[in-house]
Design a protein around this motif. Structure first.
Motif, PDB file in Angstrom:
ATOM      1  N   PHE A   7       3.316   5.831  -0.492  1.00 34.46           N
ATOM      2  CA  PHE A   7       1.946   6.330  -0.559  1.00 34.46           C
ATOM      3  C   PHE A   7       1.870   7.857  -0.561  1.00 34.46           C
ATOM      4  CE2 PHE A   7       2.323   2.629   2.431  1.00 34.46           C
ATOM      5  CZ  PHE A   7       2.274   1.680   1.431  1.00 34.46           C
ATOM      6  N   ASN A   8       2.835   8.509   0.109  1.00 31.62           N
ATOM      7  CA  ASN A   8       2.935   9.974   0.065  1.00 31.62           C
ATOM      8  C   ASN A   8       1.682  10.694   0.541  1.00 31.62           C
ATOM      9  OD1 ASN A   8       5.538   9.740  -0.984  1.00 31.62           O
ATOM     10  ND2 ASN A   8       4.853   9.867  -3.103  1.00 31.62           N
ATOM     11  N   LEU A   9       0.947  10.099   1.469  1.00 31.51           N
ATOM     12  CA  LEU A   9      -0.189  10.801   2.060  1.00 31.51           C
ATOM     13  C   LEU A   9       0.315  11.814   3.084  1.00 31.51           C
ATOM     14  CD1 LEU A   9      -2.619   7.793   2.664  1.00 31.51           C
ATOM     15  CD2 LEU A   9      -2.632   9.396   0.748  1.00 31.51           C
ATOM     16  N   PHE A  10      -0.404  12.911   3.232  1.00 31.36           N
ATOM     17  CA  PHE A  10      -0.038  13.894   4.242  1.00 31.36           C
ATOM     18  C   PHE A  10      -0.397  13.351   5.618  1.00 31.36           C
ATOM     19  CE2 PHE A  10      -1.054  16.720   0.532  1.00 31.36           C
ATOM     20  CZ  PHE A  10       0.252  17.092   0.267  1.00 31.36           C
ATOM     21  N   PRO A  11       0.595  13.121   6.492  1.00 35.05           N
ATOM     22  CA  PRO A  11       0.306  12.454   7.770  1.00 35.05           C
ATOM     23  C   PRO A  11      -0.562  13.275   8.720  1.00 35.05           C
ATOM     24  CG  PRO A  11       2.582  13.223   7.714  1.00 35.05           C
ATOM     25  CD  PRO A  11       2.035  13.413   6.330  1.00 35.05           C
ATOM     26  N   HIS A  12      -0.551  14.606   8.568  1.00 38.40           N
ATOM     27  CA  HIS A  12      -1.309  15.465   9.476  1.00 38.40           C
ATOM     28  C   HIS A  12      -2.746  15.680   9.001  1.00 38.40           C
ATOM     29  CE1 HIS A  12       0.197  18.036   6.288  1.00 38.40           C
ATOM     30  NE2 HIS A  12      -0.711  18.938   6.597  1.00 38.40           N
ATOM     31  N   LEU A  29      -3.850   3.369   9.144  1.00 34.49           N
ATOM     32  CA  LEU A  29      -4.182   2.514   8.005  1.00 34.49           C
ATOM     33  C   LEU A  29      -3.040   1.547   7.702  1.00 34.49           C
ATOM     34  CD1 LEU A  29      -5.550   5.238   5.531  1.00 34.49           C
ATOM     35  CD2 LEU A  29      -6.855   3.899   7.182  1.00 34.49           C
ATOM     36  N   SER A  30      -3.398   0.377   7.195  1.00 32.25           N
ATOM     37  CA  SER A  30      -2.375  -0.553   6.711  1.00 32.25           C
ATOM     38  C   SER A  30      -1.767  -0.004   5.431  1.00 32.25           C
ATOM     39  CB  SER A  30      -3.005  -1.921   6.432  1.00 32.25           C
ATOM     40  OG  SER A  30      -3.859  -1.842   5.288  1.00 32.25           O
ATOM     41  N   GLY A  31      -0.671  -0.625   4.991  1.00 29.30           N
ATOM     42  CA  GLY A  31      -0.036  -0.187   3.754  1.00 29.30           C
ATOM     43  C   GLY A  31      -0.974  -0.288   2.561  1.00 29.30           C
ATOM     44  N   GLY A  32      -1.715  -1.390   2.478  1.00 27.99           N
ATOM     45  CA  GLY A  32      -2.664  -1.562   1.377  1.00 27.99           C
ATOM     46  C   GLY A  32      -3.766  -0.523   1.405  1.00 27.99           C
ATOM     47  N   GLN A  33      -4.249  -0.205   2.614  1.00 31.94           N
ATOM     48  CA  GLN A  33      -5.278   0.822   2.739  1.00 31.94           C
ATOM     49  C   GLN A  33      -4.741   2.190   2.341  1.00 31.94           C
ATOM     50  OE1 GLN A  33      -6.312   0.120   6.853  1.00 31.94           O
ATOM     51  NE2 GLN A  33      -8.084  -1.144   6.310  1.00 31.94           N
ATOM     52  N   GLN A  34      -3.511   2.490   2.753  1.00 30.45           N
ATOM     53  CA  GLN A  34      -2.915   3.773   2.364  1.00 30.45           C
ATOM     54  C   GLN A  34      -2.771   3.876   0.850  1.00 30.45           C
ATOM     55  OE1 GLN A  34       0.337   5.561   4.700  1.00 30.45           O
ATOM     56  NE2 GLN A  34       0.217   3.785   6.063  1.00 30.45           N
ATOM     57  N   GLN A  35      -2.376   2.794   0.202  1.00 32.47           N
ATOM     58  CA  GLN A  35      -2.217   2.848  -1.248  1.00 32.47           C
ATOM     59  C   GLN A  35      -3.566   3.013  -1.937  1.00 32.47           C
ATOM     60  OE1 GLN A  35      -0.324   3.973  -3.316  1.00 32.47           O
ATOM     61  NE2 GLN A  35       1.196   2.402  -3.825  1.00 32.47           N
ATOM     62  N   GLU A  92       4.995   0.965  -9.854  1.00 34.75           N
ATOM     63  CA  GLU A  92       5.180  -0.133  -8.887  1.00 34.75           C
ATOM     64  C   GLU A  92       4.270   0.052  -7.669  1.00 34.75           C
ATOM     65  OE1 GLU A  92       6.745  -2.738  -9.440  1.00 34.75           O
ATOM     66  OE2 GLU A  92       8.413  -2.357 -10.802  1.00 34.75           O
ATOM     67  N   PRO A  93       2.955   0.118  -7.868  1.00 40.31           N
ATOM     68  CA  PRO A  93       2.052   0.465  -6.767  1.00 40.31           C
ATOM     69  C   PRO A  93       1.991  -0.553  -5.635  1.00 40.31           C
ATOM     70  CG  PRO A  93       0.798  -0.286  -8.662  1.00 40.31           C
ATOM     71  CD  PRO A  93       2.225  -0.142  -9.116  1.00 40.31           C
ATOM     72  N   THR A  94       2.507  -1.774  -5.879  1.00 31.51           N
ATOM     73  CA  THR A  94       2.425  -2.807  -4.837  1.00 31.51           C
ATOM     74  C   THR A  94       3.791  -3.239  -4.320  1.00 31.51           C
ATOM     75  OG1 THR A  94       2.413  -4.584  -6.487  1.00 31.51           O
ATOM     76  CG2 THR A  94       0.272  -3.707  -5.806  1.00 31.51           C
ATOM     77  N   SER A  95       4.858  -2.563  -4.732  1.00 33.63           N
ATOM     78  CA  SER A  95       6.196  -3.050  -4.393  1.00 33.63           C
ATOM     79  C   SER A  95       6.496  -2.967  -2.897  1.00 33.63           C
ATOM     80  CB  SER A  95       7.253  -2.270  -5.172  1.00 33.63           C
ATOM     81  OG  SER A  95       7.273  -0.916  -4.781  1.00 33.63           O
ATOM     82  N   ALA A  96       5.810  -2.080  -2.172  1.00 32.90           N
ATOM     83  CA  ALA A  96       6.069  -1.925  -0.739  1.00 32.90           C
ATOM     84  C   ALA A  96       5.119  -2.753   0.117  1.00 32.90           C
ATOM     85  CB  ALA A  96       5.972  -0.449  -0.353  1.00 32.90           C
ATOM     86  N   LEU A  97       4.310  -3.615  -0.528  1.00 36.18           N
ATOM     87  CA  LEU A  97       3.260  -4.330   0.191  1.00 36.18           C
ATOM     88  C   LEU A  97       3.546  -5.830   0.241  1.00 36.18           C
ATOM     89  CD1 LEU A  97       0.166  -2.597  -1.461  1.00 36.18           C
ATOM     90  CD2 LEU A  97       1.344  -1.928   0.650  1.00 36.18           C
TER      91      LEU A  97
END
Length: 275
Positions: free
Chosen positions: A121-126, A172-178, A197-202
């Protein structure tokens, strides 16, 4: 009378020009070659994606699908060939009868028109969800912060998470983060969306909520290229399907034609084992 006729002629000419522009493919890959680790992973790829089209890239692991996406976005520089997005060569410019790489600043402006969603997802955690989404529009596109915030709230609502604007990725859950990652890419108002592969980690339950967002984008007319192992989803959402194998395109065409009567034996085998 002459002035009116001139105006009508100009109007007709302008309309014809718009039609010509809209008929041009948004994405063109011309004889694209890419070597990684001493191996050719892309071998002369030619691909066109029309405006508003959804194209799925399918094929076994190692076929070169993700590498092709990364070349379209110039995350990976190609070794030979050209990639155009909206008639602009990505990552390079003409120079003295050839091509040379553009500056990082120019490349950053080109990438602003190409949204990309990765496996992770590569969101900035901070940063909160809202901060993640407004960061690039304000910093790269120089949008007014108030406008970026307004647009971000629209996108958070669009991906079905209006209550999460002030949450942080760890909540957030993985799906929410994506889904937030998709909203973040859309915040740049891209001409093109790339999904790797937007769902491969879910897990399967979370996969569906992300696929629903992508379906909504497809129905809205967004131009998209999707690398996925969700073959049934690809069949449902794609206008065209391209199957890759060993760095080459081995089957391509309208989705139903590709799925119903593939001509390449490797494509036949891949589809029969995937459906």
């Amino acid at each position: 009378m002459a002035d009116m006729n001139l105006s009508q002629n100009l109007g007709g000419s302008t309309s014809a020009m718009h039609e010509m522009e809209n008929s041009k493919p948004l994405v063109r890959c011309e004889n694209v070659w890419k070597k990684l680790g001493g191996n050719d992973v892309l071998k002369g790829i030619n691909l066109e994606v029309g405006r508003g089209e959804v194209v799925s890239l399918l094929g076994p692991s190692g076929a070169g699908k993700s590498t092709l996406l990364r070349c379209i976005n110039a995350i990976e520089y190609i070794d030979r060939g050209l990639v155009y997005v909206d008639d602009v060569p990505v990552g390079c410019e003409e120079s003295s009868g050839g091509y040379m790489r553009v500056s990082e600043q120019r490349l950053s402006r080109q990438r602003a028109d190409i949204g990309m969603v990765f496996q992770n997802f590569n969101l900035f955690p901070h940063m909160s969800v809202l901060q993640n989404i407004i960061d690039a529009p304000v910093r790269v596109r120089k949008e007014k912060k108030s406008d970026a915030i307004e647009h971000a709230h629209e996108l958070i609502k669009r991906v079905g998470l209006p209550e999460k604007a002030n949450a942080y990725p760890r909540h957030l859950s993985g799906g929410q983060q994506q889904r937030i990652a998709i909203a973040r890419a859309l915040a740049m108002r891209p001409k093109l969306m790339l999904f790797d592969e937007p769902t491969s980690a879910l897990d399967p339950y979370l996969t569906n909520e992300v696929l629903d967002v992508i379906k909504d984008l497809a129905q809205s007319g967004m131009t998209m290229i999707i690398v996925t192992h969700e073959v049934r989803f690809a069949r449902e959402v794609s206008d065209k399907t391209t199957i890759m194998g060993n760095g080459k395109i081995i089957e391509a065409g309208d989705t139903e034609q590709v799925f119903s009567s593939p001509s390449n034996p490797i494509a036949q085998d891949f589809l029969s084992n995937s459906l």
